[in-house]
Design an enzyme around this catalytic site. Structure first.
Site, PDB file in Angstrom:
ATOM      1  CG  PHE A   1      28.515  51.705   4.030  1.00  0.00           C
ATOM      2  CD1 PHE A   1      28.183  51.640   2.681  1.00  0.00           C
ATOM      3  CD2 PHE A   1      27.520  52.052   4.942  1.00  0.00           C
ATOM      4  CE1 PHE A   1      26.898  51.912   2.246  1.00  0.00           C
ATOM      5  CE2 PHE A   1      26.233  52.330   4.518  1.00  0.00           C
ATOM      6  CZ  PHE A   1      25.917  52.264   3.176  1.00  0.00           C
TER       7      PHE A   1
ATOM      8  CG  ASN B   1      31.344  40.671   9.802  1.00  0.00           C
ATOM      9  OD1 ASN B   1      30.174  40.789   9.484  1.00  0.00           O
ATOM     10  ND2 ASN B   1      32.327  40.696   8.901  1.00  0.00           N
TER      11      ASN B   1
ATOM     12  CG  ASP C   1      39.554  44.768   8.126  1.00  0.00           C
ATOM     13  OD1 ASP C   1      39.198  45.067   6.967  1.00  0.00           O
ATOM     14  OD2 ASP C   1      39.177  45.393   9.131  1.00  0.00           O
TER      15      ASP C   1
ATOM     16  CE  LYS D   1      37.652  53.254   7.707  1.00  0.00           C
ATOM     17  NZ  LYS D   1      36.732  52.643   8.607  1.00  0.00           N
TER      18      LYS D   1
ATOM     19  CE  LYS E   1      39.251  51.481   2.970  1.00  0.00           C
ATOM     20  NZ  LYS E   1      38.591  50.285   3.475  1.00  0.00           N
TER      21      LYS E   1
ATOM     22  CE  LYS F   1      35.646  19.143  14.860  1.00  0.00           C
ATOM     23  NZ  LYS F   1      35.075  18.172  15.757  1.00  0.00           N
TER      24      LYS F   1
HETATM   25  N1  CTP Z   1      36.268  47.074   2.710  1.00  0.00           N
HETATM   26  C1  CTP Z   1      36.599  46.319   1.622  1.00  0.00           C
HETATM   27  N2  CTP Z   1      37.515  45.314   1.728  1.00  0.00           N
HETATM   28  C2  CTP Z   1      38.105  45.041   2.911  1.00  0.00           C
HETATM   29  C3  CTP Z   1      37.786  45.831   4.039  1.00  0.00           C
HETATM   30  C4  CTP Z   1      36.858  46.846   3.906  1.00  0.00           C
HETATM   31  O1  CTP Z   1      36.041  46.550   0.543  1.00  0.00           O
HETATM   32  N3  CTP Z   1      38.987  44.059   2.991  1.00  0.00           N
HETATM   33  C5  CTP Z   1      35.304  48.172   2.524  1.00  0.00           C
HETATM   34  C6  CTP Z   1      33.981  47.978   3.245  1.00  0.00           C
HETATM   35  O2  CTP Z   1      33.054  47.300   2.428  1.00  0.00           O
HETATM   36  C7  CTP Z   1      33.549  49.422   3.515  1.00  0.00           C
HETATM   37  C8  CTP Z   1      34.853  50.159   3.639  1.00  0.00           C
HETATM   38  O3  CTP Z   1      35.854  49.327   3.057  1.00  0.00           O
HETATM   39  O4  CTP Z   1      32.847  49.959   2.408  1.00  0.00           O
HETATM   40  C9  CTP Z   1      35.267  50.499   5.028  1.00  0.00           C
HETATM   41  O5  CTP Z   1      35.322  49.350   5.805  1.00  0.00           O
HETATM   42  P1  CTP Z   1      35.925  49.412   7.282  1.00  0.00           P
HETATM   43  O6  CTP Z   1      36.041  48.023   7.808  1.00  0.00           O
HETATM   44  O7  CTP Z   1      35.161  50.410   8.085  1.00  0.00           O
HETATM   45  O8  CTP Z   1      37.314  50.057   6.986  1.00  0.00           O
HETATM   46  P2  CTP Z   1      38.783  49.562   6.993  1.00  0.00           P
HETATM   47  O9  CTP Z   1      39.448  50.171   5.826  1.00  0.00           O
HETATM   48  O10 CTP Z   1      38.863  48.083   7.119  1.00  0.00           O
HETATM   49  O11 CTP Z   1      39.354  50.303   8.247  1.00  0.00           O
HETATM   50  P3  CTP Z   1      39.348  49.966   9.792  1.00  0.00           P
HETATM   51  O12 CTP Z   1      38.913  48.540   9.953  1.00  0.00           O
HETATM   52  O13 CTP Z   1      40.757  50.210  10.156  1.00  0.00           O
HETATM   53  O14 CTP Z   1      38.408  50.956  10.377  1.00  0.00           O
END
Ligand code: CTP
Length: 416
Positions: free
Chosen positions: A333, A220, A289, A347, A351, A299
């Site tokens: 975050f 990303n 995610d 969140k 979490k 490859k």
């Molecule tokens: N995070 C994490 N591990 C993952 C995904 C997210 O630790 N596999 C943590 C990120 O580092 C951040 C927080 O979760 O501190 C929120 O990340 P975000 O991507 O905004 O949230 P998601 O829970 O993935 O929700 P969504 O993508 O549905 O908004």
């Protein structure tokens, strides 16, 4: 600055050809005043901006410019200098020397010595704002960071070329400060309050890389700048910092332990190992995610007109940390595009975090990859702070101060 604090240290100072080379004289003088033995190597272009005689006078040692100008038959100069150095400082460092070092070129005295040395490297780049921002330069700095090179970031301001922007050599005092910090990572800047002294802070930064095959991956746009700024802010407030760094495009800071990781799985392992004795855990990383279900060893060849990649969920590191949390302050975050409060609170609860720093990435200045952010902070009781557009550094300072106060209040048994 403590006089004689660099006594017994040998510093090799590399000066390359930019207008900021004149500032290297002040730097050399300050290093000598701090007690270091300073040996100077100048590139040919550097000698067009400032004379070797100036540096010889200030360092009280002969200045080297030519690989083949061997003055002492008993030694090979570039190997001798490379071996003797406790630390190599390159200031100013041009885009050219960064590229040469990143790619292993050795075509003059300085680049040859840089390859020959096993001493740590501290580099202070200086160049035009557009050169500094060029992806090639940023990529080279990132490569060097990953190899353990430390950077003293250039300042922002009026540049000699007429542009205003980032690229001005850090002030000699700041470079000397970075040298002191290299040798004494736990000695903090004079006069700065140390509310996090004795505390351990774990920070994650950057994006993760989920491999599809040996040459392809899913990642990303995260630059890691927010997490890096937080780690620096924690360090400056006296904390012992561990930074778990994924893929970042910014230079990694000094004065802390850095654990390099690639995938969400690697990051999960690092966080779970390190969090046990941390006081504060901040998950600023942009974790994937989903990752490919299959990671091909060879490859992948193209075949059909469409390709479907099957992805599976990664473990949510923050959620897992929330499950295992004991005494730690856990900060997550939330990068959203609207409905900030609703998603942030969701969140936070889901979490088991103590604090969520939320930003609306659809607003200019609060997105990925920039140098600024607009943070809105939430705890279990709801909104606790809403900051305007700030530099990531300023936002990081405010966040760490807020957390240090919360930690203090919690230790005193006061309600949050
Ligand atoms: N995070 C994490 N591990 C993952 C995904 C997210 O630790 N596999 C943590 C990120 O580092 C951040 C927080 O979760 O501190 C929120 O990340 P975000 O991507 O905004 O949230 P998601 O829970 O993935 O929700 P969504 O993508 O549905 O908004």
């Amino acid at each position: 600055m403590v006089t004689d604090s660099l006594k017994g240290k040998t510093i090799l100072l590399g000066i390359t050809g930019g207008i900021a080379a004149y500032k290297a004289a002040a730097l050399c003088s300050k290093l000598v005043q701090s007690g270091a033995a300073v040996h100077v190597i100048m590139t040919e272009s550097a000698a067009k901006f400032i004379t070797p005689l100036t540096l010889q006078t200030l360092s009280r040692n002969p200045v080297h410019t030519d690989t083949f100008d061997e003055r002492d038959p008993a030694v090979v100069s570039h190997i001798d200098l490379a071996d003797r150095a406790d630390l190599v400082v390159v200031a100013p460092a041009t885009a050219n020397i960064l590229a040469k070092l990143a790619w292993g070129m050795a075509d003059d005295m300085l680049s040859t010595t840089l390859l020959a040395t096993r001493a740590p490297l501290l580099i202070a780049p200086a160049m035009n704002v557009h050169m500094y921002a060029h992806p090639a330069v940023q990529h080279n700095m990132s490569l060097l960071s990953q190899r353990g090179v430390r950077f003293v970031e250039p300042g922002t301001g009026q540049l000699a070329c007429g542009y205003v922007g980032k690229g001005r050599l850090a002030e000699p005092e700041d470079i000397v400060q970075a040298v002191h910090q290299w040798f004494n990572p736990h000695v903090q800047t004079q006069g700065q309050p140390q509310p996090l002294k004795g505390r351990k802070v774990l920070v994650t930064a950057g994006g993760t890389v989920e491999r599809i095959d040996p040459v392809r991956y899913i990642t990303n746009d995260s630059s890691g700048k927010m997490g890096i700024a937080i780690a620096e802010a924690a360090r400056n407030l006296g904390a012992e910092v561990t930074l778990v760094a994924g893929r970042v495009s910014a230079a990694l800071p000094d004065g802390m332990r850095i654990i390099h990781v690639e995938s969400a799985e690697d990051m999960l392992k690092a966080v779970l190992t390190e969090m046990a004795d941390s006081d504060i855990v901040i998950k600023a990383a942009a974790v994937a995610d989903y990752r490919p279900v299959v990671r091909h060893d060879a490859k992948m060849k193209k075949k059909d007109s469409t390709l479907t990649l099957e992805l599976e969920k990664t473990t949510d590191i923050l959620e897992e940390a929330g499950r295992r949390k004991q005494h730690q302050l856990l900060v997550g975050f939330a990068a959203e595009t609207g409905n900030l409060e609703h998603y942030a609170m969701d969140k936070l609860r889901r979490k088991n975090c103590d604090l969520i720093a939320a930003n609306d990435v659809s607003i200019e200045g609060a997105g990925f990859n920039g140098d600024t952010n607009i943070l809105h902070l939430f705890d279990r009781s709801g909104s606790v702070a809403e900051w305007p557009l700030l530099s990531k550094r300023e936002a990081a300072d405010r966040l760490m101060i807020l957390l240090s106060e919360r930690l203090k209040r919690r230790d005193a048994g006061e309600e949050q």
